[in-house]
Design an enzyme around this catalytic site. Structure first.
Site, PDB file in Angstrom:
ATOM      1  N   ASP A  74      40.462 -26.753  36.822  1.00  0.00           N
ATOM      2  CA  ASP A  74      39.472 -25.896  38.361  1.00  0.00           C
ATOM      3  C   ASP A  74      40.264 -24.386  38.630  1.00  0.00           C
ATOM      4  OD1 ASP A  74      37.508 -28.686  38.106  1.00  0.00           O
ATOM      5  OD2 ASP A  74      39.374 -28.917  38.843  1.00  0.00           O
ATOM      6  N   ASP A 103      39.954 -31.612  33.414  1.00  0.00           N
ATOM      7  CA  ASP A 103      39.291 -29.896  33.245  1.00  0.00           C
ATOM      8  C   ASP A 103      40.497 -29.724  33.877  1.00  0.00           C
ATOM      9  OD1 ASP A 103      38.992 -30.066  36.331  1.00  0.00           O
ATOM     10  OD2 ASP A 103      36.480 -29.600  35.843  1.00  0.00           O
ATOM     11  N   ASP A 105      37.101 -25.249  34.742  1.00  0.00           N
ATOM     12  CA  ASP A 105      35.204 -24.721  36.072  1.00  0.00           C
ATOM     13  C   ASP A 105      36.057 -23.183  36.678  1.00  0.00           C
ATOM     14  OD1 ASP A 105      33.647 -26.859  35.269  1.00  0.00           O
ATOM     15  OD2 ASP A 105      34.427 -28.198  37.192  1.00  0.00           O
TER      16      ASP A 105
HETATM   17  P1  GTP Z   1      40.495 -33.909  37.673  1.00  0.00           P
HETATM   18  O1  GTP Z   1      39.561 -32.821  37.066  1.00  0.00           O
HETATM   19  O2  GTP Z   1      39.855 -35.651  36.655  1.00  0.00           O
HETATM   20  O3  GTP Z   1      41.928 -33.760  37.316  1.00  0.00           O
HETATM   21  O4  GTP Z   1      39.744 -34.440  39.259  1.00  0.00           O
HETATM   22  P2  GTP Z   1      39.365 -33.603  39.717  1.00  0.00           P
HETATM   23  O5  GTP Z   1      40.122 -33.753  41.351  1.00  0.00           O
HETATM   24  O6  GTP Z   1      39.822 -31.587  39.288  1.00  0.00           O
HETATM   25  O7  GTP Z   1      38.561 -33.231  40.051  1.00  0.00           O
HETATM   26  P3  GTP Z   1      37.124 -32.328  39.823  1.00  0.00           P
HETATM   27  O8  GTP Z   1      37.236 -31.485  38.312  1.00  0.00           O
HETATM   28  O9  GTP Z   1      35.240 -33.404  39.204  1.00  0.00           O
HETATM   29  O10 GTP Z   1      36.592 -31.545  40.849  1.00  0.00           O
HETATM   30  C1  GTP Z   1      37.595 -31.194  41.672  1.00  0.00           C
HETATM   31  C2  GTP Z   1      36.972 -30.850  42.977  1.00  0.00           C
HETATM   32  O11 GTP Z   1      35.935 -29.705  43.008  1.00  0.00           O
HETATM   33  C3  GTP Z   1      36.805 -32.102  43.863  1.00  0.00           C
HETATM   34  O12 GTP Z   1      37.316 -32.003  45.116  1.00  0.00           O
HETATM   35  C4  GTP Z   1      35.242 -31.990  43.207  1.00  0.00           C
HETATM   36  O13 GTP Z   1      34.940 -32.108  44.974  1.00  0.00           O
HETATM   37  C5  GTP Z   1      35.104 -30.871  43.853  1.00  0.00           C
HETATM   38  N1  GTP Z   1      33.411 -30.448  43.302  1.00  0.00           N
HETATM   39  C6  GTP Z   1      33.230 -30.549  41.893  1.00  0.00           C
HETATM   40  N2  GTP Z   1      31.930 -29.920  41.760  1.00  0.00           N
HETATM   41  C7  GTP Z   1      31.467 -29.686  42.866  1.00  0.00           C
HETATM   42  C8  GTP Z   1      29.913 -28.734  43.522  1.00  0.00           C
HETATM   43  O14 GTP Z   1      29.685 -28.410  42.969  1.00  0.00           O
HETATM   44  N3  GTP Z   1      29.991 -28.508  44.267  1.00  0.00           N
HETATM   45  C9  GTP Z   1      31.282 -28.624  45.347  1.00  0.00           C
HETATM   46  N4  GTP Z   1      31.605 -28.161  46.525  1.00  0.00           N
HETATM   47  N5  GTP Z   1      32.071 -28.692  44.706  1.00  0.00           N
HETATM   48  C10 GTP Z   1      32.301 -29.149  43.647  1.00  0.00           C
HETATM   49 MN    MN Z   2      39.318 -31.067  38.029  1.00  0.00          MN
HETATM   50 MN    MN Z   3      36.166 -29.800  37.995  1.00  0.00          MN
END
Ligand code: GTP
Ligand code: MN
Ligand code: MN
Length: 396
Positions: free
Chosen positions: A206, A204, A320
Site C-alpha cells: 500500500d 499487498d 494499492d
Molecule cells: P496486509 O496487506 O495483509 O499486510 O494487511 P494491511 O493491514 O496492509 O491491510 P490492507 O492492505 O487491506 O489495508 C491497509 C489499510 O488500508 C487498512 O488500515 C485498511 O483499513 C485501509 N483500507 C483498505 N481499504 C480501504 C478503503 O477503501 N478506504 C479506507 N479509508 N481505508 C481502506
Molecule cells: Mn496491505
Molecule cells: Mn491494501
C-alpha cells in the site's frame, strides 16, 4: 507477603486504540482460533459477529504472558460468552471443536478459495457456492462471465495468494518512486498498510502519495498509471476518481468513513527477486513440497500447471495506490496504516467517547461543529484525547 503461586490477572483498556499492540503475541494459538471464527463470520456476511471475535482476539494479543486458565480473564473487556467458550475449550482440551469443524467445513473452504480471487467478495462467492461452484476448476467450467478484476484475479491467483515480502515491497516502492518523480517533481511517496506497521509480509503493498503544495496532486494518478503502464509494470489497474470536494457531504458536513481519494487498485508485474544461494537449486517443488514448505497438492485451487510459475521471470503482486492532498495527508496516513481493527476502534472511540467523526480525510467535532486540523498523526491522537500509538504498535 505476596502469594507467589497466585495467577496473573490481566488488565486491559477496552478500545484497541488505547493499547499498544506489537507483532509479538504470547497467545497465538488462541488468537488464531478467534481470528478464524472472525474470518468465517465475515465471509458469511455476519459482520457483527466478525467484529466481536476480532475484538476478543485483539485483547488477547496484548497480554504479556500466555493465558493458563480462564480465571485470569475475569474483568477483561470484549470477551463475550462465545469467545470465552472457545478460549476455555482450547485451554482445557487443546483445541476448539467449533474452530476445527469450521476449518474442515466445505462451505468455509469454498468461501476461502473463491474470495481468494482478487475482485471476488463474500456475496459473489456465496452465490457461486449455491450454484455448486466450490473451486477454481468448477468456476472455469461454469462458463460464468467474470468482470475484468475477477479475470485478472483468476489469471494471477497463484502469485497473489503468495505473501509479498519486504524485499518485494521495497522493489515496488522504488518503481513507484521512479514513476511519480518522472511525472511530477517533489512528490512524496509513503509505504502504508501492514509494512508500515513492521509486518514482514503482506497480502499487498500500500502506498500513499502526496505533494507538499496543495493542489499539485490533482490529476497525478492517471499520469502515474500511464507511466507505469507504458513501462510494462501493470498487469491490471482500476483507478477511482476523487469525488470528496464534489460530493454533497463534502466540506460543511461531517465526513463519512467511505473513502473518496483518488485511488488505484492494481496488480504489478514484478521481476522475480533472486533467491538466497542456499535455496536457489531447483527453484521449485521437491516431491510436491515447495521451498516455502507449502504442499502443491490442491489441483483444484491452482490456476496454472505445477512449476509453471517458477519458470516465469516475473510474478504478480497486488498494489494499492492512494493520492491525497497535503491538507488531508495526516488523516490519510493514519487511515491507510491500519490495522483494520485499529482503524475501526479509532472511529468508534471518536464517535462514542468524543462526539467526533473521524475519516481518512478529516476529523469533525460534533459539539464545536467544526473540522479539526492536523498536520501529523500525533495531532490527530491529541485531538482525540489519546496517547500517541506509533505504527508498530497498531497491530491490533
Ligand atoms: P496486509 O496487506 O495483509 O499486510 O494487511 P494491511 O493491514 O496492509 O491491510 P490492507 O492492505 O487491506 O489495508 C491497509 C489499510 O488500508 C487498512 O488500515 C485498511 O483499513 C485501509 N483500507 C483498505 N481499504 C480501504 C478503503 O477503501 N478506504 C479506507 N479509508 N481505508 C481502506
Ligand atoms: Mn496491505
Ligand atoms: Mn491494501
Amino acid at each position: 507477603q505476596e502469594n507467589k503461586s497466585e495467577v496473573v490477572v490481566f488488565s486491559v483498556p477496552s478500545y484497541a486504540c488505547q493499547r499498544r499492540t506489537t507483532l509479538e503475541n504470547q497467545n497465538a494459538t488462541l488468537t488464531d482460533a478467534l481470528s478464524l471464527l472472525a474470518e468465517n463470520a465475515e465471509l458469511s456476511g455476519e459482520d457483527g459477529r466478525g467484529v466481536a471475535f476480532r475484538r476478543a482476539a485483539a485483547v488477547l494479543k496484548v497480554l504479556p504472558s500466555p493465558v493458563k486458565s480462564a480465571s485470569q480473564l475475569a474483568g477483561l473487556p470484549c470477551l463475550g460468552e462465545h469467545s470465552l467458550r472457545v478460549i476455555k475449550d482450547i485451554l482445557e482440551n487443546g483445541a476448539s471443536s467449533e474452530v476445527e469443524s469450521t476449518k474442515e467445513s466445505e462451505q468455509f473452504k469454498a468461501l476461502k478459495v473463491l474470495t481468494g480471487i482478487f475482485g471476488v467478495g463474500a456475496k459473489t462467492a456465496d452465490r457461486w457456492i449455491r450454484e455448486g461452484i466450490h473451486n477454481l476448476r468448477q468456476l472455469r467450467d461454469s462458463g460464468h462471465t467474470l468482470n475484468r478484476a475477477q479475470q485478472a484475479g483468476l489469471d494471477h491467483f497463484d502469485d497473489i495468494k503468495q505473501p509479498v515480502t519486504k524485499a518485494e515491497a521495497a522493489a515496488i516502492e522504488e518503481i513507484v518512486e521512479k514513476a511519480v518523480a518522472s511525472v511530477l517533481p517533489g512528490v512524496r511517496v509513503v509505504l502504508t498498510g501492514g509494512f508500515r506497521r513492521g509486518k514482514l509480509t503482506g497480502h499487498d503493498v500500500d502506498f500513499l502519495i502526496t505533494h507538499p503544495e496543495e493542489g499539485r496532486e490533482v490529476g497525478l494518478m492517471p499520469k502515474v498509471v500511464s507511466w507505469l503502464e507504458a513501462q510494462g509494470f501493470l498487469l491490471y489497474q482500476k483507478t477511482t476518481r476523487n469525488s470528496y470536494l464534489e460530493s454533497k457531504d463534502g466540506p460543511g458536513r461531517p465526513p463519512s468513513n467511505i473513502d473518496r481519494f483518488e485511488r488505484c487498485l492494481s496488480i504489478f508485474k514484478l521481476t522475480r527477486m533472486e533467491k538466497p544461494a542456499a535455496e536457489a537449486p531447483g527453484d521449485g517443488a521437491v516431491n510436491g513440497v515447495r521451498a516455502d514448505g507449502q504442499r502443491e497438492s490442491d489441483e483444484l485451487s491452482r490456476s496454472e500447471p505445477a512449476g509453471a510459475a517458477a519458470d516465469r521471470r516475473w510474478r504478480a503482486v497486488r498494489v494499492d495506490l492512494v493520492v491525497s492532498p497535503i491538507s488531508q495527508f495526516a488523516f490519510a496516513l493514519l487511515g491507510w496504516t491500519g490495522s483494520k481493527l485499529f482503524e475501526r476502534e479509532l472511529r468508534r472511540w471518536a464517535g462514542y467517547e468524543k462526539a467526533m467523526s473521524l475519516s481518512s480525510h478529516a476529523l469533525y467535532d460534533n459539539n464545536q461543529r467544526k473540522y479539526l486540523r492536523a498536520s501529523s498523526e500525533e495531532d490527530i491522537f491529541a485531538h482525540l484525547g489519546l496517547e500517541y500509538i506509533p505504527p508498530s504498535e497498531r497491530n491490533a
